[in-house]
Enzyme design. Structure first.
Site, PDB file in Angstrom:
ATOM      1  N   HIS A  72       0.833  -1.199   0.000  1.00 34.13           N
ATOM      2  CA  HIS A  72       0.000   0.000   0.000  1.00 34.13           C
ATOM      3  C   HIS A  72       0.870   1.252   0.000  1.00 34.13           C
ATOM      4  O   HIS A  72       1.862   1.326   0.728  1.00 34.13           O
ATOM      5  CB  HIS A  72      -0.905   0.025   1.238  1.00 34.13           C
ATOM      6  CG  HIS A  72      -1.992  -0.999   1.203  1.00 34.13           C
ATOM      7  ND1 HIS A  72      -3.012  -1.033   2.131  1.00 34.13           N
ATOM      8  CD2 HIS A  72      -2.242  -2.021   0.352  1.00 34.13           C
ATOM      9  CE1 HIS A  72      -3.839  -2.032   1.858  1.00 34.13           C
ATOM     10  NE2 HIS A  72      -3.377  -2.646   0.786  1.00 34.13           N
ATOM     11  N   TYR A 201      -9.600   4.966   7.552  1.00 38.17           N
ATOM     12  CA  TYR A 201      -9.859   5.277   8.959  1.00 38.17           C
ATOM     13  C   TYR A 201     -10.946   6.345   8.991  1.00 38.17           C
ATOM     14  O   TYR A 201     -10.750   7.447   8.467  1.00 38.17           O
ATOM     15  CB  TYR A 201      -8.604   5.815   9.641  1.00 38.17           C
ATOM     16  CG  TYR A 201      -7.517   4.798   9.882  1.00 38.17           C
ATOM     17  CD1 TYR A 201      -7.337   4.244  11.145  1.00 38.17           C
ATOM     18  CD2 TYR A 201      -6.663   4.395   8.862  1.00 38.17           C
ATOM     19  CE1 TYR A 201      -6.329   3.319  11.390  1.00 38.17           C
ATOM     20  CE2 TYR A 201      -5.656   3.467   9.086  1.00 38.17           C
ATOM     21  CZ  TYR A 201      -5.496   2.939  10.352  1.00 38.17           C
ATOM     22  OH  TYR A 201      -4.512   2.018  10.581  1.00 38.17           O
ATOM     23  N   PRO A 293      -4.470  -0.715  18.624  1.00 36.57           N
ATOM     24  CA  PRO A 293      -4.197  -1.098  17.235  1.00 36.57           C
ATOM     25  C   PRO A 293      -4.360   0.018  16.222  1.00 36.57           C
ATOM     26  O   PRO A 293      -4.046  -0.188  15.043  1.00 36.57           O
ATOM     27  CB  PRO A 293      -5.226  -2.217  16.987  1.00 36.57           C
ATOM     28  CG  PRO A 293      -6.329  -1.948  17.964  1.00 36.57           C
ATOM     29  CD  PRO A 293      -5.665  -1.373  19.171  1.00 36.57           C
ATOM     30  N   LYS A 297       1.065  -0.782  15.227  1.00 34.85           N
ATOM     31  CA  LYS A 297       2.452  -0.842  15.682  1.00 34.85           C
ATOM     32  C   LYS A 297       2.830  -2.110  16.451  1.00 34.85           C
ATOM     33  O   LYS A 297       4.014  -2.365  16.656  1.00 34.85           O
ATOM     34  CB  LYS A 297       2.741   0.370  16.598  1.00 34.85           C
ATOM     35  CG  LYS A 297       2.700   1.690  15.884  1.00 34.85           C
ATOM     36  CD  LYS A 297       3.803   1.803  14.876  1.00 34.85           C
ATOM     37  CE  LYS A 297       3.515   2.835  13.810  1.00 34.85           C
ATOM     38  NZ  LYS A 297       3.885   2.407  12.476  1.00 34.85           N
ATOM     39  N   TYR A 385       3.602   6.061  10.336  1.00 33.04           N
ATOM     40  CA  TYR A 385       2.842   4.896   9.922  1.00 33.04           C
ATOM     41  C   TYR A 385       3.720   3.884   9.187  1.00 33.04           C
ATOM     42  O   TYR A 385       3.638   2.673   9.431  1.00 33.04           O
ATOM     43  CB  TYR A 385       1.670   5.317   9.023  1.00 33.04           C
ATOM     44  CG  TYR A 385       0.543   4.320   9.010  1.00 33.04           C
ATOM     45  CD1 TYR A 385      -0.557   4.468   9.848  1.00 33.04           C
ATOM     46  CD2 TYR A 385       0.567   3.214   8.163  1.00 33.04           C
ATOM     47  CE1 TYR A 385      -1.602   3.548   9.859  1.00 33.04           C
ATOM     48  CE2 TYR A 385      -0.459   2.289   8.170  1.00 33.04           C
ATOM     49  CZ  TYR A 385      -1.543   2.455   8.995  1.00 33.04           C
ATOM     50  OH  TYR A 385      -2.551   1.520   9.014  1.00 33.04           O
TER      51      TYR A 385
END
Length: 391
Positions: A72, A201, A293, A297, A385
């Site tokens: 991604h 998200y 979550p 990580k 991220y």
């Protein structure tokens, strides 16, 4: 039996540590309470940082990940009915993430260890560790009705939050930091091909939602829910209805439904145990720290821990030098706390907080507006991220 490194726990941390030690010519034994089938079937996280991908590839266990993993280049943040993309490569010098299930990583590592003749003791009972402050710590367990004892030079506690290793640390030698969040995640796996190439998200008035995937055939989705809720209160139809409301905006995008094969409610907490070394015992992964979550990580921190520990042990056995072992905890915790900060920030920014004032709600939305409209704000999300440097 005696081994150089006794490893408790056959999750990704323990298995990868054993594999990395094998590559360095260091003996280890992995001891696990559960069966191999149980360990390989545990569904956990699936987002791998660039550093984790590099470690697996460079250590020779990344072939299937590179073939089947989903690479991604970004994520989308949805709020006020619109989606905003955070583009990773141009903000992070080309780094990306790979979606590849933790259970798949575990399967690859077990196969590699067994192919190399690495001992993994599954299905053990009465597992315990002793003498963590001595020169010869011990692992004791029962298997097949027979008592076993393994002495070792060092112990690696990779047995998770509820494991025995952290419990073996004498009282007063450990400091615990913890935060329990006032919401949980209801997660499902569904037999439905993803209709979106990247994770979404969503900050919604009804609560947070996450659209994710595990493979080209399986979708992974999450809903914010009450920690006291019972999964029995969530029939499939209610889950799908809530997901559609929270994830789909005004752009016409719709996701596919499918047969739900797994669902459950997961508590949200942050936890750090410090230090991560006690005598000859080194904690790694969930045995030392838990993150919510939201920031993806958990497994990545475990990989960073054991990579550092494997290198420190390699230096010790090669030269007798202990500096890398002595600094293991401090250096790991620096990265752990940065991951905790990012996970807390993402969690705070994306979840509906019961009792929040209208002012607090608008501040939350303003934060999302900033990070999606400012290159500096987007870079903060992107570089955290895809993963901060392991070293």
């Amino acid at each position: 039996m005696h081994t150089q490194i006794g490893i408790v726990g056959a999750g990704p941390a323990g298995l990868l540590l054993s594999h990395l030690l094998h590559l360095a010519g260091i003996d280890s034994v992995v001891v696990e309470r559960q069966s191999r089938a149980h360990v390989e079937a545990r569904i956990r996280a699936g987002v791998l940082e660039q550093g984790t991908v590099d470690v697996l590839r460079e250590s020779g266990v990344g072939e299937r990940m590179l073939r089947e993993g989903l690479v991604h280049d970004g994520i989308e943040l949805a709020f006020r009915g619109e989606k905003h993309r955070i583009r990773f490569p141009e903000l992070t010098d080309g780094k990306r993430i790979t979606v590849y299930g933790q259970h798949e990583v575990v399967r690859d590592l077990i196969a590699a260890r067994l192919a190399a003749g690495g001992p993994i003791e599954f299905e053990t009972e009465d597992l315990s560790v002793h003498g963590v402050q001595s020169d010869r710590p011990l692992i004791r367990y029962v298997k097949g009705g027979v008592q076993h004892e393994i002495s070792c030079d060092f112990l690696a506690g990779c047995d998770g939050f509820h494991g025995v290793c952290r419990q073996a640390i004498p009282a007063g030698l450990m400091q615990v930091f913890e935060k329990v969040y006032p919401f949980s995640w209801l997660g499902i796996l569904a037999d439905a091909p993803p209709t979106q190439d990247e994770l979404i998200y969503s900050n919604h008035d009804r609560g947070f939602a996450l659209y994710s995937m595990r493979s080209p055939e399986v979708t992974r989705l999450y809903l914010q829910c009450d920690p006291a809720d019972d999964i029995a209160n969530w029939p499939d139809a209610r889950i799908w209805d809530e997901l559609h409301q929270r994830l789909e905006g005004g752009d016409g995008w719709r996701f596919r439904e499918g047969r739900i094969t797994q669902k459950g409610i997961t508590a949200m907490r942050s936890f750090v145990s410090a230090p991560m070394r006690h005598g000859r015992l080194f904690l790694a992964g969930d045995a030392a720290h838990i993150v919510p979550p939201t920031g993806a990580k958990g497994m990545n921190l475990a990989v960073a821990d054991v990579r550092r520990l494997a290198r420190a042990l390699d230096t010790f056995y090669a030269s007798g030098r202990t500096e890398a072992l002595d600094t293991y905890s401090d250096l790991c915790l620096k990265r752990v706390w940065k991951a905790q900060r990012f996970s807390w920030w993402m969690t705070s920014m994306l979840h509906r907080v019961e009792g929040a004032t209208p002012f607090e709600r608008e501040i939350q939305l303003a934060e999302l507006d900033y990070v999606t409209s400012s290159e500096a704000g987007a870079r903060t999300i992107a570089e955290n991220y895809v993963g901060l440097p392991f070293d």
